[in-house]
Design a protein around this motif. Structure first.
Motif, PDB file in Angstrom:
ATOM      1  N   UNK A   1     -38.363 -26.535   5.295  1.00  0.00           N
ATOM      2  CA  UNK A   1     -39.289 -25.700   4.545  1.00  0.00           C
ATOM      3  C   UNK A   1     -38.774 -24.267   4.476  1.00  0.00           C
ATOM      4  N   UNK A   2     -38.760 -23.648   3.292  1.00  0.00           N
ATOM      5  CA  UNK A   2     -38.215 -22.287   3.166  1.00  0.00           C
ATOM      6  C   UNK A   2     -39.145 -21.254   3.798  1.00  0.00           C
ATOM      7  N   UNK A   3     -38.618 -20.108   4.199  1.00  0.00           N
ATOM      8  CA  UNK A   3     -39.484 -19.034   4.707  1.00  0.00           C
ATOM      9  C   UNK A   3     -40.339 -18.444   3.589  1.00  0.00           C
ATOM     10  N   UNK A   4     -41.508 -17.941   3.962  1.00  0.00           N
ATOM     11  CA  UNK A   4     -42.447 -17.368   2.984  1.00  0.00           C
ATOM     12  C   UNK A   4     -42.704 -18.349   1.845  1.00  0.00           C
ATOM     13  N   UNK A   5     -43.029 -19.582   2.237  1.00  0.00           N
ATOM     14  CA  UNK A   5     -43.241 -20.641   1.235  1.00  0.00           C
ATOM     15  C   UNK A   5     -44.396 -20.311   0.296  1.00  0.00           C
ATOM     16  N   UNK A   6     -45.421 -19.667   0.803  1.00  0.00           N
ATOM     17  CA  UNK A   6     -46.576 -19.352  -0.034  1.00  0.00           C
ATOM     18  C   UNK A   6     -46.196 -18.441  -1.200  1.00  0.00           C
ATOM     19  N   UNK A   7     -45.462 -17.367  -0.903  1.00  0.00           N
ATOM     20  CA  UNK A   7     -45.074 -16.448  -1.966  1.00  0.00           C
ATOM     21  C   UNK A   7     -44.089 -17.090  -2.932  1.00  0.00           C
ATOM     22  N   UNK A   8     -43.167 -17.887  -2.411  1.00  0.00           N
ATOM     23  CA  UNK A   8     -42.220 -18.577  -3.286  1.00  0.00           C
ATOM     24  C   UNK A   8     -42.941 -19.546  -4.216  1.00  0.00           C
ATOM     25  N   UNK A   9     -43.940 -20.251  -3.720  1.00  0.00           N
ATOM     26  CA  UNK A   9     -44.706 -21.179  -4.554  1.00  0.00           C
ATOM     27  C   UNK A   9     -45.448 -20.433  -5.652  1.00  0.00           C
TER      28      UNK A   9
ATOM     29  N   UNK B   1     -43.236 -28.928   0.129  1.00  0.00           N
ATOM     30  CA  UNK B   1     -42.296 -28.238   1.011  1.00  0.00           C
ATOM     31  C   UNK B   1     -42.925 -27.661   2.276  1.00  0.00           C
ATOM     32  N   UNK B   2     -44.219 -27.795   2.444  1.00  0.00           N
ATOM     33  CA  UNK B   2     -44.829 -27.210   3.641  1.00  0.00           C
ATOM     34  C   UNK B   2     -44.408 -27.991   4.883  1.00  0.00           C
TER      35      UNK B   2
ATOM     36  N   UNK C   1     -31.247 -21.983   0.991  1.00  0.00           N
ATOM     37  CA  UNK C   1     -30.900 -21.964  -0.427  1.00  0.00           C
ATOM     38  C   UNK C   1     -32.100 -21.726  -1.335  1.00  0.00           C
ATOM     39  N   UNK C   2     -33.313 -21.828  -0.855  1.00  0.00           N
ATOM     40  CA  UNK C   2     -34.476 -21.778  -1.733  1.00  0.00           C
ATOM     41  C   UNK C   2     -34.651 -20.408  -2.383  1.00  0.00           C
TER      42      UNK C   2
END
Length: 295
Positions: A10-18, A76-77, A248-249
């Motif tokens: 799961x990428x860091x700061x997934x919420x903002x990336x989503x 991705x979570x 890579x996200x």
């Protein structure tokens, strides 16, 4: 093979990336609808019709943004940190519905204050501001929430082909010209090169108050931009994985969006070289519009 246990992490700061990904897809769909409607109709003949339909279509396409952001977040979570049944998706829904409209309203109020101060004819009436706010609250926010709910209950959790490791693999240092901070700006050069000629005609039509009616060519240029951006992003992601970098996200997202940096830089050049604008009022209007265009 060395990073097979980290590439699906799961990428860091997934919420903002989503949220950013969902808003980006919504803007792509919005531009395609506006370009097709302008190609089939005659928006350029009626003053303000393009802006009016842009607001309406933006509100209606909010369901796309909600669905994409909700789906990406669910896929991705990290289930170990946010188990099934948790309410971690609610901030995604709220931020997705409010991020772009809030930025647009702040910019509009800022420009309106300058217009009132200088007593210009560009003042947006209070009724229009209230109508825009009502459109966002009554149409955009509910549709975005519906899209997030749909993604939450329709999307099936993905099954990755290999197990994700519990401890992230350390990334080996690379030379400066192979780092993310170098590759991301370089990735935007090629997409910008495919659109900068058309940008000159767009800027000339907009800032010289002329009709812009070659929407068919604009749509073709936009399709080329999307294709080039996708190819550049794939190459950048492959390069990172080839150097055993599993983060890579965000770089993949940034490499596709780096073309906006060059659009903004070109707008700075156009301001000083091709226009005769002076004063704080014209400066504010020009760069607020160009920042919005770059986004």
């Amino acid at each position: 093979k060395q990073i097979h246990g980290d590439v699906f992490r799961s990428p860091p700061e997934l919420m903002m990336l989503s949220v950013l990904l969902g808003n980006g897809v919504q803007l792509i769909v919005l531009f395609l609808l506006i370009a097709l409607a302008s190609l089939l109709g005659s928006f350029y003949m009626n003053r303000g019709s393009t802006a009016k339909w842009s607001l309406i279509l933006y509100s209606l396409t909010a369901v796309v943004s909600g669905f994409v952001s909700g789906r990406y977040y669910k896929l991705n979570r990290d289930k170990r940190r946010s188990p099934t049944g948790s309410n971690d998706w609610k901030p995604v829904m709220f931020l997705n519905a409010c991020l772009l409209p809030a930025a647009g309203i702040i910019m509009l109020v800022y420009l309106n204050c300058f217009s009132l101060w200088y007593s210009t004819i560009n003042v947006v009436p209070f009724q229009s501001l209230a109508l825009i706010a009502g459109l966002v609250l009554l149409v955009c926010v509910p549709l975005s929430a519906i899209g997030t709910f749909a993604a939450r209950y329709v999307t099936v959790a993905k099954k990755v082909p290999c197990r994700v490791g519990s401890v992230p693999r350390p990334v080996q240092p690379r030379k400066w010209y192979l780092t993310t901070f170098t590759l991301v700006p370089v990735a935007g050069i090629l997409p910008f090169g495919s659109i900068f000629i058309e940008m000159y005609f767009m800027f000339s039509s907009f800032w010289n108050y002329k009709f812009y009616y070659v929407y068919g060519f604009l749509l073709l240029v936009f399709v080329i931009l999307v294709m080039v951006t996708v190819c550049v992003t794939i190459v950048h992601t492959y390069t990172m994985l080839n150097f055993e970098d599993h983060h890579w996200h965000w770089p993949a997202f940034a490499s596709g969006g780096s073309v906006s940096i060059y659009v903004l830089l070109y707008s700075v050049y156009y301001y000083f070289a091709k226009t005769a604008m002076t004063g704080l009022l014209q400066f504010s209007f020009y760069y607020c519009y160009m920042i919005a265009l770059s986004v």
